[in-house]
Design an enzyme around this catalytic site. Structure first.
Site, PDB file in Angstrom:
ATOM      1  N   TYR A   1     -14.011   6.097 -13.994  1.00  0.00           N
ATOM      2  CA  TYR A   1     -13.752   5.134 -12.916  1.00  0.00           C
ATOM      3  C   TYR A   1     -14.268   3.745 -13.316  1.00  0.00           C
ATOM      4  CZ  TYR A   1     -14.608   2.520  -8.618  1.00  0.00           C
ATOM      5  OH  TYR A   1     -14.670   1.516  -7.680  1.00  0.00           O
TER       6      TYR A   1
ATOM      7  N   LYS B   1     -11.061   5.474  -6.481  1.00  0.00           N
ATOM      8  CA  LYS B   1     -12.485   5.116  -6.553  1.00  0.00           C
ATOM      9  C   LYS B   1     -13.443   6.304  -6.584  1.00  0.00           C
ATOM     10  CE  LYS B   1     -13.046   4.782  -1.558  1.00  0.00           C
ATOM     11  NZ  LYS B   1     -13.605   4.109  -0.406  1.00  0.00           N
TER      12      LYS B   1
ATOM     13  N   LYS C   1     -12.328   0.035 -14.390  1.00  0.00           N
ATOM     14  CA  LYS C   1     -12.579  -1.251 -13.719  1.00  0.00           C
ATOM     15  C   LYS C   1     -12.978  -2.310 -14.748  1.00  0.00           C
ATOM     16  CE  LYS C   1     -11.756  -0.368  -9.377  1.00  0.00           C
ATOM     17  NZ  LYS C   1     -10.852  -1.155  -8.547  1.00  0.00           N
TER      18      LYS C   1
ATOM     19  N   ARG D   1     -29.912   1.887  -3.697  1.00  0.00           N
ATOM     20  CA  ARG D   1     -28.641   1.169  -3.796  1.00  0.00           C
ATOM     21  C   ARG D   1     -28.716  -0.078  -2.932  1.00  0.00           C
ATOM     22  NH1 ARG D   1     -28.491   4.526  -6.948  1.00  0.00           N
ATOM     23  NH2 ARG D   1     -26.857   6.005  -7.525  1.00  0.00           N
TER      24      ARG D   1
ATOM     25  N   ASP E   1       3.984   1.635  -4.397  1.00  0.00           N
ATOM     26  CA  ASP E   1       2.931   1.915  -5.374  1.00  0.00           C
ATOM     27  C   ASP E   1       2.746   0.694  -6.272  1.00  0.00           C
ATOM     28  OD1 ASP E   1       1.659   2.999  -7.822  1.00  0.00           O
ATOM     29  OD2 ASP E   1       1.979   4.925  -6.811  1.00  0.00           O
TER      30      ASP E   1
ATOM     31  N   ASP F   1       0.867  -1.187   0.000  1.00  0.00           N
ATOM     32  CA  ASP F   1       0.000   0.000   0.000  1.00  0.00           C
ATOM     33  C   ASP F   1       0.894   1.224   0.000  1.00  0.00           C
ATOM     34  OD1 ASP F   1      -2.067   1.996   0.736  1.00  0.00           O
ATOM     35  OD2 ASP F   1      -3.273   0.237   1.244  1.00  0.00           O
TER      36      ASP F   1
HETATM   37  P1  NAD Z   1      -9.806   2.689  -0.132  1.00  0.00           P
HETATM   38  O1  NAD Z   1      -9.403   3.944  -0.833  1.00  0.00           O
HETATM   39  O2  NAD Z   1     -10.170   2.777   1.293  1.00  0.00           O
HETATM   40  O3  NAD Z   1      -8.652   1.600  -0.291  1.00  0.00           O
HETATM   41  C1  NAD Z   1      -7.779   1.567  -1.394  1.00  0.00           C
HETATM   42  C2  NAD Z   1      -6.377   1.340  -0.866  1.00  0.00           C
HETATM   43  O4  NAD Z   1      -5.471   1.323  -1.978  1.00  0.00           O
HETATM   44  C3  NAD Z   1      -5.901   2.456   0.070  1.00  0.00           C
HETATM   45  O5  NAD Z   1      -5.279   1.895   1.189  1.00  0.00           O
HETATM   46  C4  NAD Z   1      -4.921   3.243  -0.776  1.00  0.00           C
HETATM   47  O6  NAD Z   1      -3.930   3.890  -0.009  1.00  0.00           O
HETATM   48  C5  NAD Z   1      -4.368   2.163  -1.680  1.00  0.00           C
HETATM   49  N1  NAD Z   1      -3.828   2.679  -2.932  1.00  0.00           N
HETATM   50  C6  NAD Z   1      -4.396   3.597  -3.758  1.00  0.00           C
HETATM   51  N2  NAD Z   1      -3.597   3.807  -4.819  1.00  0.00           N
HETATM   52  C7  NAD Z   1      -2.505   3.008  -4.649  1.00  0.00           C
HETATM   53  C8  NAD Z   1      -1.336   2.780  -5.405  1.00  0.00           C
HETATM   54  N3  NAD Z   1      -1.096   3.440  -6.554  1.00  0.00           N
HETATM   55  N4  NAD Z   1      -0.441   1.898  -4.944  1.00  0.00           N
HETATM   56  C9  NAD Z   1      -0.639   1.232  -3.776  1.00  0.00           C
HETATM   57  N5  NAD Z   1      -1.745   1.419  -3.022  1.00  0.00           N
HETATM   58  C10 NAD Z   1      -2.662   2.283  -3.460  1.00  0.00           C
HETATM   59  O7  NAD Z   1     -10.977   2.053  -0.986  1.00  0.00           O
HETATM   60  P2  NAD Z   1     -11.936   0.841  -0.640  1.00  0.00           P
HETATM   61  O8  NAD Z   1     -13.286   1.392  -0.443  1.00  0.00           O
HETATM   62  O9  NAD Z   1     -11.325  -0.028   0.370  1.00  0.00           O
HETATM   63  O10 NAD Z   1     -11.939   0.124  -2.052  1.00  0.00           O
HETATM   64  C11 NAD Z   1     -11.045  -0.944  -2.366  1.00  0.00           C
HETATM   65  C12 NAD Z   1     -11.242  -1.325  -3.810  1.00  0.00           C
HETATM   66  O11 NAD Z   1     -12.601  -1.669  -4.021  1.00  0.00           O
HETATM   67  C13 NAD Z   1     -10.925  -0.203  -4.802  1.00  0.00           C
HETATM   68  O12 NAD Z   1     -10.267  -0.771  -5.908  1.00  0.00           O
HETATM   69  C14 NAD Z   1     -12.306   0.319  -5.190  1.00  0.00           C
HETATM   70  O13 NAD Z   1     -12.305   0.843  -6.497  1.00  0.00           O
HETATM   71  C15 NAD Z   1     -13.137  -0.943  -5.109  1.00  0.00           C
HETATM   72  N6  NAD Z   1     -14.562  -0.668  -4.846  1.00  0.00           N
HETATM   73  C16 NAD Z   1     -14.914   0.042  -3.729  1.00  0.00           C
HETATM   74  C17 NAD Z   1     -16.265   0.304  -3.498  1.00  0.00           C
HETATM   75  C18 NAD Z   1     -16.710   1.093  -2.296  1.00  0.00           C
HETATM   76  O14 NAD Z   1     -17.878   1.500  -2.262  1.00  0.00           O
HETATM   77  N7  NAD Z   1     -15.870   1.329  -1.299  1.00  0.00           N
HETATM   78  C19 NAD Z   1     -17.233  -0.160  -4.393  1.00  0.00           C
HETATM   79  C20 NAD Z   1     -16.826  -0.905  -5.504  1.00  0.00           C
HETATM   80  C21 NAD Z   1     -15.472  -1.158  -5.710  1.00  0.00           C
HETATM   81  C1  UD1 Z   2     -20.559   6.078  -5.458  1.00  0.00           C
HETATM   82  C2  UD1 Z   2     -19.988   6.181  -6.823  1.00  0.00           C
HETATM   83  C3  UD1 Z   2     -19.604   4.772  -7.249  1.00  0.00           C
HETATM   84  C4  UD1 Z   2     -18.554   4.213  -6.288  1.00  0.00           C
HETATM   85  C5  UD1 Z   2     -19.126   4.254  -4.880  1.00  0.00           C
HETATM   86  C6  UD1 Z   2     -18.074   3.881  -3.859  1.00  0.00           C
HETATM   87  C7  UD1 Z   2     -20.977   8.162  -7.851  1.00  0.00           C
HETATM   88  C8  UD1 Z   2     -21.910   8.665  -8.894  1.00  0.00           C
HETATM   89  N1  UD1 Z   2     -20.938   6.823  -7.699  1.00  0.00           N
HETATM   90  O1  UD1 Z   2     -21.632   5.159  -5.550  1.00  0.00           O
HETATM   91  O2  UD1 Z   2     -19.115   4.735  -8.547  1.00  0.00           O
HETATM   92  O3  UD1 Z   2     -18.230   2.877  -6.622  1.00  0.00           O
HETATM   93  O4  UD1 Z   2     -19.588   5.566  -4.566  1.00  0.00           O
HETATM   94  O5  UD1 Z   2     -17.082   4.829  -3.756  1.00  0.00           O
HETATM   95  O6  UD1 Z   2     -20.255   8.920  -7.202  1.00  0.00           O
HETATM   96  N2  UD1 Z   2     -26.523  10.463  -1.732  1.00  0.00           N
HETATM   97  C9  UD1 Z   2     -27.190  11.536  -1.184  1.00  0.00           C
HETATM   98  N3  UD1 Z   2     -26.468  12.432  -0.443  1.00  0.00           N
HETATM   99  C10 UD1 Z   2     -25.124  12.296  -0.222  1.00  0.00           C
HETATM  100  C11 UD1 Z   2     -24.454  11.183  -0.789  1.00  0.00           C
HETATM  101  C12 UD1 Z   2     -25.179  10.287  -1.549  1.00  0.00           C
HETATM  102  O7  UD1 Z   2     -28.394  11.689  -1.366  1.00  0.00           O
HETATM  103  O8  UD1 Z   2     -24.530  13.157   0.449  1.00  0.00           O
HETATM  104  C13 UD1 Z   2     -27.302   9.457  -2.492  1.00  0.00           C
HETATM  105  C14 UD1 Z   2     -26.838   9.267  -3.917  1.00  0.00           C
HETATM  106  O9  UD1 Z   2     -27.530  10.140  -4.766  1.00  0.00           O
HETATM  107  C15 UD1 Z   2     -27.201   7.790  -4.151  1.00  0.00           C
HETATM  108  C16 UD1 Z   2     -27.055   7.154  -2.769  1.00  0.00           C
HETATM  109  O10 UD1 Z   2     -27.118   8.225  -1.840  1.00  0.00           O
HETATM  110  O11 UD1 Z   2     -28.556   7.671  -4.535  1.00  0.00           O
HETATM  111  C17 UD1 Z   2     -25.740   6.416  -2.591  1.00  0.00           C
HETATM  112  O12 UD1 Z   2     -24.664   7.290  -2.919  1.00  0.00           O
HETATM  113  P1  UD1 Z   2     -23.141   6.900  -2.624  1.00  0.00           P
HETATM  114  O13 UD1 Z   2     -23.000   6.432  -1.245  1.00  0.00           O
HETATM  115  O14 UD1 Z   2     -22.292   8.044  -3.091  1.00  0.00           O
HETATM  116  O15 UD1 Z   2     -22.935   5.629  -3.546  1.00  0.00           O
HETATM  117  P2  UD1 Z   2     -23.067   5.474  -5.134  1.00  0.00           P
HETATM  118  O16 UD1 Z   2     -23.502   6.727  -5.782  1.00  0.00           O
HETATM  119  O17 UD1 Z   2     -23.862   4.259  -5.410  1.00  0.00           O
END
Ligand code: NAD
Ligand code: UD1
Length: 369
Positions: free
Chosen positions: A178, A114, A182, A259, A87, A58
């Site tokens: 984004y 993300k 993916k 969602r 990285d 990380d």
């Molecule tokens: P997060 O940002 O908390 O974790 C990502 C981790 O990757 C962090 O620790 C960050 O420091 C590290 N990182 C970022 N860039 C890096 C690099 N270049 N080299 C090494 N480390 C690096 O995010 P998360 O919510 O834990 O998400 C993890 C994965 O799941 C991500 O790939 C994200 O796109 C995917 N994902 C997350 C969600 C969500 O809602 N949280 C939804 C769908 C997919």
């Molecule tokens: C968002 C990202 C998605 C990403 C995910 C995790 C967008 C458009 N989508 O998902 O690609 O994988 O986060 O990082 O950014 N909402 C409110 N008020 C707020 C925040 C959110 O009303 O302050 C609503 C949104 O309109 C949505 C729902 O809550 O309907 C969920 O939002 P959020 O938690 O941001 O998730 P996603 O939009 O699904």
């Protein structure tokens, strides 16, 4: 030296001294990229509790070393954890991860960026970190003969779907960089899977929320949260005045967006089960799985659920829709159930209670210590 002192005395010390470098293997040895992040830290803990040895790569771009200290503390002597700070795009750092203390049996690739809005403003950075980073990782895996990989994909690859249930074969139609990055990685991995003995799973997560029930690890967004759940917990804590609900004119029963929220502990467990499944496969395997509950909730349902679970009123006002938001995303999780035996077991109440416990115990996230 106490764990907290390691943090105070600087990161070099922490790397050298804090994480145990066990040489005896109980269970497997896994590389976890992005293991200090929200989902990665919960998954790492679960794997350590099962006795596995972890190497975490990380660069702390969006996380804190404190998360790993707490994972180690919660694991309480089970499993082991080594840190390689670096990285994913850096082939030398990757090489260090593969050469540390013995062969790697499998990889979970969380590291990446993300934030949807940021990806629109800076698409090249997203293609570089998410796609090129995955390419550097896959090349290192190939060099080291490690061909078992779980990749963090996202439900946003479906774009703005109109037909439900949303199954894995539903056509993908990503609407921002984004999601495009993916999907590009999923495609790169399936091409790789066709060429050799790879065992690969792309997990399309829906909306992970909540925290470990101890309140010691959780989601720690920098600045103003983009996502609904951390925004709600910060309003509850008094850090923000009110929630803005982005639109109540969607074609949904109460007009707010739907969602599929799942507890991060359920999501963490899905990773352990996916690794188990892949390691049991004798032949090449390429899998894509939705990971969600199958039960979508509207923004208002989440707000009211949080109020019920915590007894705290969340003031809100409805504002215009957020650009890029879609009306509804809800998983069909049956393939994950059939393939892994996984289903989400935790309720909205659990998500709210655990997320709130984390927020209360850590008002400023990991930066509070
Ligand atoms: P997060 O940002 O908390 O974790 C990502 C981790 O990757 C962090 O620790 C960050 O420091 C590290 N990182 C970022 N860039 C890096 C690099 N270049 N080299 C090494 N480390 C690096 O995010 P998360 O919510 O834990 O998400 C993890 C994965 O799941 C991500 O790939 C994200 O796109 C995917 N994902 C997350 C969600 C969500 O809602 N949280 C939804 C769908 C997919
Ligand atoms: C968002 C990202 C998605 C990403 C995910 C995790 C967008 C458009 N989508 O998902 O690609 O994988 O986060 O990082 O950014 N909402 C409110 N008020 C707020 C925040 C959110 O009303 O302050 C609503 C949104 O309109 C949505 C729902 O809550 O309907 C969920 O939002 P959020 O938690 O941001 O998730 P996603 O939009 O699904």
């Amino acid at each position: 030296m106490a764990l907290a002192d390691h943090v105070k005395s600087g990161f070099a010390n922490l790397q050298q001294n804090c994480f145990h470098q066990h040489t005896i293997h109980v269970g497997h040895r896994f590389l976890i990229t992005g293991g200090a992040g929200f989902i990665g830290s919960h998954t790492a803990l679960g794997l350590m509790e099962q006795g596995h040895s972890l190497v975490i790569l990380d660069n702390f771009d969006n996380s804190s070393p404190d998360a790993l200290l707490r994972v180690e503390e919660l694991a309480n002597g089970s499993g082991s954890l080594e840190l390689v700070e670096g990285d994913v795009r850096d082939a030398d750092a990757m090489e260090r991860a593969f050469q540390s203390n013995g062969p790697i049996d499998g990889v979970i690739h969380f590291a990446g960026l993300k934030a949807v809005g940021e990806s629109v403003r800076d698409p090249l950075r997203y293609w570089d970190v998410n796609v090129n980073g995955s390419r550097v990782l896959a090349a290192a895996m190939e060099r080291h003969g490690c061909k078992t990989l779980v990749f963090s994909s996202t439900s946003t690859v479906y774009g703005e779907p109109e037909i439900f249930p949303l199954r894995e074969q539903t056509p993908t139609a990503p609407i921002h960089p984004y999601a495009q990055t993916k999907l590009a990685v999923e495609q790169m991995l399936s091409a790789l899977g066709r060429n050799g003995a790879w065992r690969i799973a792309s997990l399309r997560y829906f909306n992970p929320v909540g925290a470990h029930p101890s309140g010691r690890i959780g989601e720690d967004p920098l600045g103003i949260p983009n996502n609904l759940f951390p925004f709600i917990t910060q309003v509850a804590a008094g850090r923000r005045d009110q929630l803005q609900i982005f639109g109540n004119d969607y074609p949904t029963p109460d007009g707010t967006g739907i969602r599929d929220y799942l507890h991060v502990m359920d999501l963490a467990e899905a990773h352990g089960m996916t690794l188990d499944h892949l390691l049991k496969q004798a032949g090449p395997t390429t899998l894509t799985l939705n990971i969600g509950t199958g039960h979508g909730l509207s923004v208002l349902e989440v707000v009211h659920g949080f109020e019920r679970a915590t007894g705290i009123t969340i003031p809100y006002k409805v504002v215009p829709r957020r650009p890029g938001d879609v009306p509804k995303l809800e998983a069909c999780p049956l393939k994950a159930k059939d393939t892994l035996g996984w289903t989400a077991t935790r309720t909205l109440d659990d998500m709210c209670r655990d997320g709130w416990a984390w927020q209360q115990a850590n008002p400023m996230g990991y930066r509070g210590e």
